[in-house]
Design a protein around this motif. Structure first.
Motif, PDB file in Angstrom:
ATOM      1  N   GLN A   4       0.833  -1.194   0.000  1.00  8.97           N
ATOM      2  CA  GLN A   4       0.000   0.000   0.000  1.00  8.97           C
ATOM      3  C   GLN A   4       0.874   1.252   0.000  1.00  8.97           C
ATOM      4  N   LEU A   5       1.905   1.263   0.825  1.00  8.21           N
ATOM      5  CA  LEU A   5       2.797   2.419   0.895  1.00  8.21           C
ATOM      6  C   LEU A   5       3.518   2.634  -0.424  1.00  8.21           C
ATOM      7  N   ASN A   6       4.042   1.565  -1.012  1.00  6.78           N
ATOM      8  CA  ASN A   6       4.763   1.687  -2.276  1.00  6.78           C
ATOM      9  C   ASN A   6       3.867   2.172  -3.408  1.00  6.78           C
ATOM     10  N   GLU A   7       2.635   1.734  -3.413  1.00  7.17           N
ATOM     11  CA  GLU A   7       1.747   2.062  -4.533  1.00  7.17           C
ATOM     12  C   GLU A   7       1.027   3.391  -4.376  1.00  7.17           C
ATOM     13  N   THR A   8       0.725   3.783  -3.126  1.00  5.08           N
ATOM     14  CA  THR A   8      -0.090   4.979  -2.921  1.00  5.08           C
ATOM     15  C   THR A   8       0.648   6.114  -2.232  1.00  5.08           C
TER      16      THR A   8
END
Length: 492
Positions: A359-363
Motif C-alpha cells: 500500500q505504501l509503495n503504490e499509494t
C-alpha cells in the motif's frame, strides 16, 4: 517601489486561509508578495537530511501550483525561486525593496539553523523580520512540566496541552483579499526575464514545472491525501461531517475509510491545526451519543500526538539522529540487508506486513495501525535498526514528516520517550483483530485472494496455496525470543 512592501515566505503553511504568518504580514499593509524557495536541501537533500519521497514532491508541487492561483485571486502573486534560502531571501528582499520579511517558525533542526542565518542576513541589511508559530496549536516553549522541563511523556503533555488549547479557544482568520501587486517596473522585469529579478523568477518557475512533470510518483489516483488548500478544506469538511463521529473505533481498521486523510495536508500546511481543531469542536454539535463524543476526543488526542512529537524534536533536536534512550545506541542490530529489502518491497511472506508495505509503495500512504505493525516487525522480528525503517518511510510517504516519523519509529522500537520499556506486536494477532475478514490483505496482496481467511491472517499458507507468494522470512515466536535476549544485553 515603495518601502512598505512586505515579503511573506511560505514553507509549511501552503494556504491563504487561517495563515497566521500571512495575517501578520498583511497587517503591515496590503503590499504583500509571497515567495516559496525550492531549497535543494529539501527537494534533493544530502544523505544527512531526510529524503524527499516522490509522493511528497508531487503533493508539494501541486499544492504550490494551486497556491500561486490563490495569490493571484487575492490581488498579488507568489514568486517561486530556486536556491539556498540564506542567499535567495535577502536577494529578493533587496530586488523588491521589501521593508519586512515574515515567516512562520519550524521545529526541525535544519530549518531552525537556516532561519537563523536568513534572519541575520536580512537584519544586517536593515530589514524587519517577523516570525511566530503557525503549525502548532500551542507553542512548544509554553508546554513545560511543573519543574520547568520539556515533557518526555505523552499523558501529562496531553493534559497540559488540552488545558491550554481549551483555555485559548483557538479560532481561525480569513484569507487576505485586496492585496497590492508589484509595480509596473517589477512586473515588466518578471514578464520579460529582464534583469536579476526576472531571471530568478523565470528559473524558479521553470524548475517548478520540471518537478511537476518529473517527480516520478505514479500513485496519484490511489493516494488518499489530496494536494492543495481547496482539497484539504474539502476533506476536512467531509471527515468532520461523518467519519469523525465514528473515528473510534473505525480508525483502527485499515480496510475502513475511518481516518481523515489529512496527514500530508497538516505536514505541508494546506490545512492548519486550528482549522482541524475548530472542525472537531463544530462536530460536537452533531454528536448524539457518548460514543460519538468520545470518538471526537480521540481525534483531538491524535492532534495532540502530532504536537507532542513536534515539541519533542524542538526541545531535543538530537532525536533526528539517534535514540532518546541512550542504551539503544548499544543494541546489537543484525541488519540483514536482504531481509530489509524484502520488507520494503512487501515480500516477507507475512500477508499483513506485505499488504501494508505494498500500500505504501503504490499509494505513498499507509494506514497508521499498519505503520505500527510493520515497524514492530522490522525492528523486533527482523532485528533491523529502526533508523533504516525511518528513512525508508521518508523515501516513500506522501505525509513524511521528520517529527512524526521519528516519533512513531522510536515508539515502535522502544527507543523513544514512551515509558513502556518493550512493546512487540504479533503480526498475525494484529491482522486477526483489525482485518478480521482479510479484506485489506486481499486488496493489496491479490495473489492470495483465494486463500481462506484463517490462513491469510496467520500467514500459515500451504506451499500449493502460495502460488509464488514467498515463504515467511522468519518465525515470529522464535524471533521474539531472540529479540528479547538481545534486549537483555542493553537493559539497564
Amino acid at each position: 517601489m515603495t518601502a512598505s512592501r512586505t515579503l511573506f515566505w511560505h514553507r509549511r503553511d501552503l494556504r491563504l486561509a487561517d495563515n497566521t504568518g500571512l495575517h501578520a504580514a498583511a497587517a503591515l499593509g496590503p503590499a504583500v508578495t509571497g515567495v516559496y524557495v525550492l531549497d535543494p536541501a529539501i527537494i534533493a537533500p544530502p544523505p544527512e537530511l531526510p529524503p524527499m519521497a516522490p509522493a511528497r514532491l508531487w503533493f508539494l508541487v501541486e499544492s504550490l501550483v494551486e497556491l500561486q492561483q490563490r495569490w493571484r485571486d487575492a490581488g498579488s502573486r507568489l514568486l517561486v525561486v530556486a536556491g539556498d534560502p540564506v542567499q535567495r531571501l535577502p536577494q529578493l528582499a533587496s530586488l523588491l525593496e521589501a521593508a519586512a520579511v515574515v515567516w512562520s517558525r519550524d521545529v526541525e533542526p535544519y530549518a531552525r539553523e537556516r532561519d537563523r542565518q536568513v534572519a541575520r542576513a536580512l537584519q544586517a541589511s536593515g530589514r524587519k523580520v517577523l516570525v511566530d508559530w503557525d503549525q502548532l496549536l500551542v507553542a512548544p516553549e509554553l508546554l513545560k512540566t511543573g519543574g520547568g522541563d520539556p515533557y518526555r511523556v505523552y499523558g501529562p503533555f496531553l493534559r497540559n496541552w488540552r488545558g491550554q488549547v481549551e483555555l485559548s479557544e483557538p479560532g481561525t482568520v480569513e484569507a487576505p483579499t485586496g492585496l497590492i501587486d508589484l509595480d509596473a517596473a517589477c512586473l515588466d522585469a518578471l514578464q520579460t526575464a529582464a534583469g536579476e529579478l526576472g531571471r530568478l523568477c523565470a528559473e524558479g518557475q521553470r524548475d517548478l514545472e520540471q518537478l511537476r512533470s518529473g517527480h516520478g510518483f505514479k500513485g496519484m489516483d490511489l493516494c488518499p491525501c489530496r494536494p492543495g488548500e481547496a482539497a484539504a478544506a474539502g476533506q476536512l469538511a467531509v471527515f468532520a461531517d461523518g467519519p469523525l463521529l465514528g473515528y473510534e473505533p473505525d480508525r483502527n481498521f485499515p480496510g475502513t475509510a475511518g481516518t481523515s486523510g489529512l496527514s500530508a495536508a497538516l505536514s505541508v500546511g494546506t490545512v492548519s491545526p486550528r482549522q482541524a481543531w475548530c472542525a472537531a469542536q463544530a462536530a460536537k454539535d452533531l454528536a448524539r451519543s457518548d460514543e460519538q463524543r468520545q470518538a471526537i476526543a480521540v481525534w483531538e488526542q491524535e492532534l495532540c500526538w502530532r504536537e507532542f512529537y513536534q515539541q519533542a524534536l524542538f526541545h531535543f533536536p538530537e532525536l533526528a539522529d539517534g535514540p532518546y534512550r541512550e542504551q539503544w545506541r548499544r543494541f546489537p542490530w543484525e541488519n540483514n540487508e536482504d531481509w530489509f529489502d524484502f520488507w520494503k518491497d512487501g515480500q516477507t511472506g507475512m500477508p499483513i506486513i506485505d499488504a501494508a508495505m505494498r500500500q505504501l509503495n503504490e499509494t505513498g500512504w499507509m494506514h497508521n495501525r499498519c505503520r505500527m505493525i510493520v515497524a514492530s516487525f522490522l525492528v523486533k522480528d527482523l532485528i533491523c535498526d529502526w533508523r533504516w525503517g525511518e528513512r525508508a518511510f521518508m523515501e516513500l510517504e506522501v505525509d513524511g514528516d521528520l517529527a512524526a516519523n521519528n516519533g512513531g519509529w522510536q515508539w515502535s522500537a522502544s527507543s523513544g520517550m514512551d515509558p513502556k520499556p518493550l512493546r512487540i506486536f504479533n503480526p498475525a494477532t494484529q491482522a486477526s483483530k483489525f482485518d478480521a475478514d482479510g479484506d485489506y490483505i486481499r486488496r493489496w496482496v491479490p495473489e492470495l485472494r483465494h486463500v481462506c481467511t484463517k490462513d491469510l491472517l496467520s500467514g500459515d499458507i500451504g506451499a500449493l496455496e502460495r502460488r509464488g507468494y514467498p515463504e515467511p522470512l522468519v518465525n515470529h515466536k522464535i524471533q521474539q525470543a531472540r529479540f528479547k535476549a538481545l534486549y537483555a544485553t542493553i537493559k539497564g
